[in-house]
Write an enzyme that holds these catalytic residues in place. Structure first.
Site, short mmCIF file in Angstrom:
data_model
loop_
_atom_site.label_atom_id
_atom_site.label_comp_id
_atom_site.label_asym_id
_atom_site.label_seq_id
_atom_site.Cartn_x
_atom_site.Cartn_y
_atom_site.Cartn_z
NE ARG A 43 12.88 1.30 -8.82
CZ ARG A 43 13.17 0.00 -8.79
NH1 ARG A 43 12.86 -0.79 -9.80
NH2 ARG A 43 13.79 -0.52 -7.73
CB SER A 114 10.92 5.64 -0.86
OG SER A 114 10.71 5.51 -2.23
CE LYS A 143 13.74 -0.42 -4.13
NZ LYS A 143 14.16 -0.37 -2.74
N1 3NM Z 1 9.78 0.29 -4.21
P1 3NM Z 1 5.50 -4.02 -7.99
S1 3NM Z 1 8.44 -1.78 -3.66
C1 3NM Z 1 10.15 0.17 -6.65
O1 3NM Z 1 8.79 -0.61 -0.92
C2 3NM Z 1 9.60 -0.35 -5.41
O2 3NM Z 1 9.79 1.19 -1.57
C3 3NM Z 1 9.22 -0.36 -3.19
O3 3NM Z 1 6.83 -3.18 -7.86
C4 3NM Z 1 9.28 0.10 -1.78
O4 3NM Z 1 4.40 -3.06 -8.27
C5 3NM Z 1 8.87 -1.52 -5.27
O5 3NM Z 1 5.78 -4.90 -9.19
C6 3NM Z 1 8.50 -2.45 -6.37
O6 3NM Z 1 5.32 -4.81 -6.73
C7 3NM Z 1 7.07 -2.29 -6.81
#
Ligand code: 3NM
Length: 219
Positions: A43, A114, A143
């Protein structure tokens, strides 16, 4: 891959690009896979990310690492790159285009979507998604344009409504809270920071795997 095998691969789903790693991305990935990460998504997004040839080169290098560990290599939201590399699959969000069209464009490849509620989950599975990502489970700084934090409730709701497809929770997940995600019914967890920002990515992946399995046992 049958659904049972795919669910096994969902346990520790590591996602990253160069901007998530403070050291060499290939090294971080290698350590993560050594420690027990079971699936990987490239990503390459956000400020300062690689573009063009250097982006493709990094993707190819990371794909090679995955092949050595027999771990599927998924590309985030880039059908062309996925096809160019003959990657194992593609992951898309709700805003990344028409899901039915995307499904048609990548026959035989894994498609992850998602989702944030039952309606989106049903639609994704109707058009042929292979697995669902549900989040953000916890607050995440990685994000910025996420939906509101949802906790485990949506995962429970999907299972209670007969959705038996592979599910991973995402967003703010670490070894200390991963077991709650699988206890709620997910097959595993998808993480960026918990592995990419850890001093020892192999230990991080191993601890996540243990936490995921603990949650599954008490499910
Ligand atoms: N998508 P971390 S949260 C890429 O809610 C991504 O759909 C999300 O990163 C969603 O593990 C997210 O550092 C980031 O919190 C996840």
């Amino acid at each position: 891959m049958n659904q049972y095998m795919l669910k096994e691969k969902m346990k520790v789903y590591f996602i990253m690009g160069s901007t998530n790693c403070s050291t060499d991305a290939e090294e971080v990935l290698e350590k993560a896979l050594k420690g027990g990460a079971t699936l990987f998504q490239f990503r390459e997004k956000g400020t300062g990310c690689l573009e063009g040839g250097s982006r493709t080169e990094l993707a190819m290098a990371l794909q090679k690492v995955c092949r050595r560990y027999n771990v599927p290599f998924i590309i985030n939201d880039d059908i062309q790159l996925m096809k160019h590399l003959d990657a194992d699959g593609l992951h898309v969000g709700q805003e990344d285009g028409d899901l039915a069209e995307i499904r048609k464009a990548i026959p035989g490849k894994l498609l992850g979507v998602s989702v944030h509620n039952l309606k989106e989950a049903r639609h994704a599975l109707e058009v042929g998604a292979d697995y669902l990502g549900v989040g953000p489970i916890y607050p995440t700084g990685t994000k910025t344009d996420t939906r509101p934090v949802m906790g485990y409730s949506v995962i429970r709701e999907l299972r209670e409504n007969g959705i038996d497809a592979p599910i991973v929770g995402i967003g703010g997940i670490s070894a200390s809270n991963a077991s709650g995600v699988t206890q709620a019914g997910a097959d595993g967890v998808a993480v960026i920071t918990a592995i990419s920002s850890h001093q020892e990515p192999d230990e991080a992946a191993y601890e996540l795997l243990k936490s995921v399995e603990k949650g599954k046992e008490s499910n």
